[in-house]
Write a protein that holds these residues in place. Structure first.
Motif, short mmCIF file in Angstrom:
data_model
loop_
_atom_site.label_atom_id
_atom_site.label_comp_id
_atom_site.label_asym_id
_atom_site.label_seq_id
_atom_site.Cartn_x
_atom_site.Cartn_y
_atom_site.Cartn_z
N ALA A 70 0.87 -1.17 0.00
CA ALA A 70 0.00 0.00 0.00
C ALA A 70 0.91 1.23 0.00
CB ALA A 70 -0.91 0.01 1.23
N VAL A 71 0.56 2.21 -0.81
CA VAL A 71 1.34 3.44 -0.91
C VAL A 71 0.41 4.60 -0.55
CG1 VAL A 71 2.56 4.98 -2.48
CG2 VAL A 71 2.91 2.52 -2.65
N CYS A 72 0.90 5.50 0.28
CA CYS A 72 0.13 6.69 0.61
C CYS A 72 1.04 7.91 0.59
CB CYS A 72 -0.56 6.54 1.96
SG CYS A 72 0.55 6.48 3.37
N GLY A 73 0.43 9.08 0.56
CA GLY A 73 1.18 10.32 0.63
C GLY A 73 1.81 10.77 -0.67
N LEU A 74 1.26 10.34 -1.80
CA LEU A 74 1.80 10.78 -3.08
C LEU A 74 1.60 12.27 -3.32
CD1 LEU A 74 0.80 7.94 -5.55
CD2 LEU A 74 3.11 8.67 -4.98
N ARG A 75 0.55 12.82 -2.74
CA ARG A 75 0.14 14.21 -2.96
C ARG A 75 -0.02 14.46 -4.45
NH1 ARG A 75 4.27 17.15 0.85
NH2 ARG A 75 5.12 15.12 1.32
N ASP A 76 0.60 15.49 -4.98
CA ASP A 76 0.48 15.79 -6.41
C ASP A 76 1.64 15.23 -7.21
OD1 ASP A 76 -1.88 17.16 -6.00
OD2 ASP A 76 -0.86 19.07 -5.66
N ARG A 77 2.45 14.39 -6.59
CA ARG A 77 3.62 13.84 -7.26
C ARG A 77 3.20 12.91 -8.39
NH1 ARG A 77 5.50 11.54 -3.06
NH2 ARG A 77 6.56 13.39 -2.34
#
Length: 106
Positions: A70-77
Protein backbone atom coordinates in the motif's frame (compact mmCIF):
# COMPACT_ATOMS: atom_id res chain seq x y z
CA UNK A 1 16.96 9.63 1.46
CA UNK A 2 16.35 8.27 4.93
CA UNK A 3 13.59 6.12 6.35
CA UNK A 4 11.84 5.15 9.55
CA UNK A 5 9.60 2.21 10.31
CA UNK A 6 6.94 1.29 12.79
CA UNK A 7 4.16 -1.23 13.15
CA UNK A 8 0.56 -0.16 13.70
CA UNK A 9 -2.10 -2.74 14.44
CA UNK A 10 -0.15 -5.47 12.67
CA UNK A 11 0.63 -3.32 9.63
CA UNK A 12 4.25 -2.45 8.85
CA UNK A 13 4.73 1.22 7.99
CA UNK A 14 7.83 2.42 6.14
CA UNK A 15 8.13 6.21 5.98
CA UNK A 16 10.50 7.79 3.45
CA UNK A 17 12.09 11.24 3.76
CA UNK A 18 14.22 13.24 1.35
CA UNK A 19 14.74 12.25 -2.27
CA UNK A 20 14.55 8.71 -3.71
CA UNK A 21 16.86 8.52 -6.70
CA UNK A 22 18.89 5.90 -8.52
CA UNK A 23 21.66 6.11 -5.92
CA UNK A 24 19.17 5.30 -3.13
CA UNK A 25 17.22 2.48 -4.81
CA UNK A 26 19.37 -0.27 -3.27
CA UNK A 27 19.05 1.21 0.26
CA UNK A 28 15.31 1.58 -0.23
CA UNK A 29 14.94 -2.05 -1.33
CA UNK A 30 16.95 -3.11 1.73
CA UNK A 31 14.65 -1.07 3.97
CA UNK A 32 11.58 -2.73 2.46
CA UNK A 33 13.09 -6.16 3.08
CA UNK A 34 13.99 -5.22 6.65
CA UNK A 35 10.46 -4.00 7.45
CA UNK A 36 8.80 -7.00 5.76
CA UNK A 37 10.96 -9.39 7.77
CA UNK A 38 9.83 -7.80 11.04
CA UNK A 39 6.13 -7.43 10.30
CA UNK A 40 3.56 -10.17 10.00
CA UNK A 41 0.98 -8.10 8.13
CA UNK A 42 0.81 -5.92 5.04
CA UNK A 43 3.22 -3.08 4.32
CA UNK A 44 2.32 0.59 3.87
CA UNK A 45 4.86 2.85 2.22
CA UNK A 46 4.27 6.42 3.43
CA UNK A 47 5.72 8.89 0.91
CA UNK A 48 4.37 12.04 2.58
CA UNK A 49 7.89 13.01 3.75
CA UNK A 50 9.45 12.39 0.36
CA UNK A 51 10.54 15.59 -1.38
CA UNK A 52 10.83 13.93 -4.77
CA UNK A 53 11.97 10.92 -6.71
CA UNK A 54 13.50 10.00 -10.01
CA UNK A 55 12.10 7.51 -12.48
CA UNK A 56 14.56 4.98 -11.05
CA UNK A 57 13.26 5.69 -7.54
CA UNK A 58 9.68 5.12 -8.62
CA UNK A 59 10.75 1.91 -10.37
CA UNK A 60 12.28 0.71 -7.08
CA UNK A 61 8.87 1.17 -5.44
CA UNK A 62 7.25 -0.90 -8.19
CA UNK A 63 9.85 -3.66 -7.66
CA UNK A 64 9.09 -3.59 -3.92
CA UNK A 65 5.55 -4.64 -4.75
CA UNK A 66 6.61 -8.25 -5.30
CA UNK A 67 3.99 -8.87 -2.64
CA UNK A 68 1.06 -6.60 -1.76
CA UNK A 69 2.06 -3.03 -0.98
CA UNK A 70 0.00 0.00 0.00
CA UNK A 71 1.34 3.44 -0.91
CA UNK A 72 0.13 6.69 0.61
CA UNK A 73 1.18 10.32 0.63
CA UNK A 74 1.80 10.78 -3.08
CA UNK A 75 0.14 14.21 -2.96
CA UNK A 76 0.48 15.79 -6.41
CA UNK A 77 3.62 13.84 -7.26
CA UNK A 78 3.39 12.21 -10.70
CA UNK A 79 3.54 8.42 -10.41
CA UNK A 80 3.04 6.98 -13.89
CA UNK A 81 4.66 3.63 -13.08
CA UNK A 82 2.59 3.14 -9.91
CA UNK A 83 -0.69 4.02 -11.52
CA UNK A 84 -0.30 2.31 -14.89
CA UNK A 85 1.66 -0.85 -14.12
CA UNK A 86 -0.23 -4.04 -13.34
CA UNK A 87 1.14 -4.36 -9.81
CA UNK A 88 0.00 -5.34 -6.36
CA UNK A 89 0.03 -1.70 -5.25
CA UNK A 90 -2.94 -0.02 -3.60
CA UNK A 91 -2.80 3.77 -3.49
CA UNK A 92 -4.30 5.81 -0.64
CA UNK A 93 -4.32 9.57 -0.07
CA UNK A 94 -2.88 9.35 3.45
CA UNK A 95 -1.66 6.96 6.12
CA UNK A 96 -4.88 7.10 8.14
CA UNK A 97 -7.02 5.87 5.23
CA UNK A 98 -4.49 3.17 4.30
CA UNK A 99 -4.43 1.81 7.85
CA UNK A 100 -8.23 1.94 8.16
CA UNK A 101 -8.75 0.05 4.90
CA UNK A 102 -6.12 -2.57 5.66
CA UNK A 103 -7.56 -3.08 9.16
CA UNK A 104 -11.01 -3.68 7.67
CA UNK A 105 -9.58 -6.45 5.47
CA UNK A 106 -8.14 -8.43 8.37
Amino acid sequence: MHWDSTERDGVGVLQLFGYLGRQDAHRFEGAVGWVRSRSTGPLVLDLSGLLGWSEEGEAAVVRAAGSPLAVCGLRDRPAPLLTTEDTLIRIYPDLRSALADLASMR
